[in-house]
Write a protein that holds these residues in place. Sequence first.
Motif, PDB file in Angstrom:
ATOM      1  N   LYS A   1       0.863  -1.190   0.000  1.00  0.00           N
ATOM      2  CA  LYS A   1       0.000   0.000   0.000  1.00  0.00           C
ATOM      3  C   LYS A   1       0.896   1.236   0.000  1.00  0.00           C
ATOM      4  CE  LYS A   1      -3.782  -2.476   0.841  1.00  0.00           C
ATOM      5  NZ  LYS A   1      -3.716  -3.615  -0.006  1.00  0.00           N
ATOM      6  N   PRO A   2       0.335   2.418  -0.281  1.00  0.00           N
ATOM      7  CA  PRO A   2       1.146   3.642  -0.196  1.00  0.00           C
ATOM      8  C   PRO A   2       1.748   3.791   1.207  1.00  0.00           C
ATOM      9  CG  PRO A   2      -0.925   4.086  -1.309  1.00  0.00           C
ATOM     10  CD  PRO A   2      -1.022   2.681  -0.766  1.00  0.00           C
TER      11      PRO A   2
ATOM     12  N   VAL B   1       5.387  -1.054   9.041  1.00  0.00           N
ATOM     13  CA  VAL B   1       6.217  -2.156   9.527  1.00  0.00           C
ATOM     14  C   VAL B   1       5.524  -3.496   9.281  1.00  0.00           C
ATOM     15  CG1 VAL B   1       7.232  -3.193  11.604  1.00  0.00           C
ATOM     16  CG2 VAL B   1       7.392  -0.731  11.224  1.00  0.00           C
ATOM     17  N   GLU B   2       4.224  -3.549   9.510  1.00  0.00           N
ATOM     18  CA  GLU B   2       3.482  -4.802   9.310  1.00  0.00           C
ATOM     19  C   GLU B   2       3.584  -5.282   7.865  1.00  0.00           C
ATOM     20  OE1 GLU B   2      -1.031  -6.644   9.736  1.00  0.00           O
ATOM     21  OE2 GLU B   2      -0.627  -4.631  10.486  1.00  0.00           O
TER      22      GLU B   2
ATOM     23  N   VAL C   1       5.940  -4.647   5.645  1.00  0.00           N
ATOM     24  CA  VAL C   1       7.314  -5.081   5.379  1.00  0.00           C
ATOM     25  C   VAL C   1       7.579  -6.437   6.022  1.00  0.00           C
ATOM     26  CG1 VAL C   1       9.729  -4.532   5.808  1.00  0.00           C
ATOM     27  CG2 VAL C   1       8.167  -2.737   5.072  1.00  0.00           C
ATOM     28  N   GLU C   2       7.104  -6.630   7.240  1.00  0.00           N
ATOM     29  CA  GLU C   2       7.288  -7.916   7.908  1.00  0.00           C
ATOM     30  C   GLU C   2       6.528  -9.028   7.181  1.00  0.00           C
ATOM     31  OE1 GLU C   2       6.175  -6.985  11.942  1.00  0.00           O
ATOM     32  OE2 GLU C   2       8.263  -6.503  12.465  1.00  0.00           O
ATOM     33  N   GLN C   3       5.344  -8.717   6.650  1.00  0.00           N
ATOM     34  CA  GLN C   3       4.592  -9.696   5.862  1.00  0.00           C
ATOM     35  C   GLN C   3       5.365 -10.076   4.601  1.00  0.00           C
ATOM     36  OE1 GLN C   3       0.853  -7.710   5.196  1.00  0.00           O
ATOM     37  NE2 GLN C   3      -0.040  -8.449   7.107  1.00  0.00           N
ATOM     38  N   ALA C   4       5.962  -9.083   3.949  1.00  0.00           N
ATOM     39  CA  ALA C   4       6.746  -9.354   2.744  1.00  0.00           C
ATOM     40  C   ALA C   4       7.945 -10.235   3.073  1.00  0.00           C
ATOM     41  CB  ALA C   4       7.196  -8.042   2.088  1.00  0.00           C
ATOM     42  N   ALA C   5       8.639  -9.949   4.157  1.00  0.00           N
ATOM     43  CA  ALA C   5       9.796 -10.758   4.549  1.00  0.00           C
ATOM     44  C   ALA C   5       9.368 -12.197   4.876  1.00  0.00           C
ATOM     45  CB  ALA C   5      10.505 -10.122   5.742  1.00  0.00           C
ATOM     46  N   ALA C   6       8.256 -12.348   5.566  1.00  0.00           N
ATOM     47  CA  ALA C   6       7.749 -13.686   5.888  1.00  0.00           C
ATOM     48  C   ALA C   6       7.344 -14.426   4.610  1.00  0.00           C
ATOM     49  CB  ALA C   6       6.556 -13.586   6.844  1.00  0.00           C
ATOM     50  N   PHE C   7       6.722 -13.714   3.669  1.00  0.00           N
ATOM     51  CA  PHE C   7       6.321 -14.288   2.375  1.00  0.00           C
ATOM     52  C   PHE C   7       7.553 -14.799   1.633  1.00  0.00           C
ATOM     53  CE2 PHE C   7       5.134 -13.985  -2.112  1.00  0.00           C
ATOM     54  CZ  PHE C   7       3.860 -14.532  -2.132  1.00  0.00           C
TER      55      PHE C   7
ATOM     56  N   LYS D   1      13.068  -3.206  -0.487  1.00  0.00           N
ATOM     57  CA  LYS D   1      14.409  -3.013   0.090  1.00  0.00           C
ATOM     58  C   LYS D   1      14.437  -3.367   1.571  1.00  0.00           C
ATOM     59  CE  LYS D   1      14.743   1.211  -1.339  1.00  0.00           C
ATOM     60  NZ  LYS D   1      15.221   2.589  -1.559  1.00  0.00           N
ATOM     61  N   ILE D   2      13.434  -2.928   2.313  1.00  0.00           N
ATOM     62  CA  ILE D   2      13.430  -3.192   3.753  1.00  0.00           C
ATOM     63  C   ILE D   2      13.148  -4.670   4.027  1.00  0.00           C
ATOM     64  CG2 ILE D   2      12.371  -2.603   5.962  1.00  0.00           C
ATOM     65  CD1 ILE D   2      11.859   0.216   4.708  1.00  0.00           C
ATOM     66  N   ALA D   3      12.239  -5.276   3.270  1.00  0.00           N
ATOM     67  CA  ALA D   3      11.989  -6.715   3.426  1.00  0.00           C
ATOM     68  C   ALA D   3      13.263  -7.496   3.128  1.00  0.00           C
ATOM     69  CB  ALA D   3      10.851  -7.158   2.512  1.00  0.00           C
ATOM     70  N   GLY D   4      13.982  -7.083   2.087  1.00  0.00           N
ATOM     71  CA  GLY D   4      15.249  -7.734   1.754  1.00  0.00           C
ATOM     72  C   GLY D   4      16.258  -7.608   2.880  1.00  0.00           C
ATOM     73  N   ALA D   5      16.310  -6.445   3.490  1.00  0.00           N
ATOM     74  CA  ALA D   5      17.224  -6.239   4.623  1.00  0.00           C
ATOM     75  C   ALA D   5      16.827  -7.129   5.799  1.00  0.00           C
ATOM     76  CB  ALA D   5      17.231  -4.771   5.031  1.00  0.00           C
TER      77      ALA D   5
END
Length: 131
Positions: free
Chosen positions: A84-85, A89-90, A92-98, A120-124
Amino acid sequence: MFEPMTRARQAAVAQGQKIQLLMLPEVVTRAGALQEVPSLLLEQVISSVMIVTTQGFVRRGVIDRLVSYLEEQGISSAVFSEVKPDPDVECVEQAAAFFKENECQGIVAIGGGSVMDCAKIAGALVARSDV
């Protein structure tokens, strides 16, 4: 003057430290860029990616074309389209978990600033889950 770290330098740093070798992000914005993505990934020996995007790009068919190009080259993909625009944090954390759930090896971001930030943040988070 700042000089980007070369791939050889990255490898040397990775060997000297106990870290996973991570490549610097490459931004491709020219006409036909979607068709270039598979070869860029294969150069890095990446065979499974998470595509980070928005529902709008999915609706327009952009992601279907990219997935098709990836499949033609034997690269599997999983689409995270919940950005979303101004992702929080939620998100980004969902993307990292995915990323982890789908056992991805790399990230391809298709979209604007919010998508790029989330990717970028999910990658980090994935790269430095020990921190």
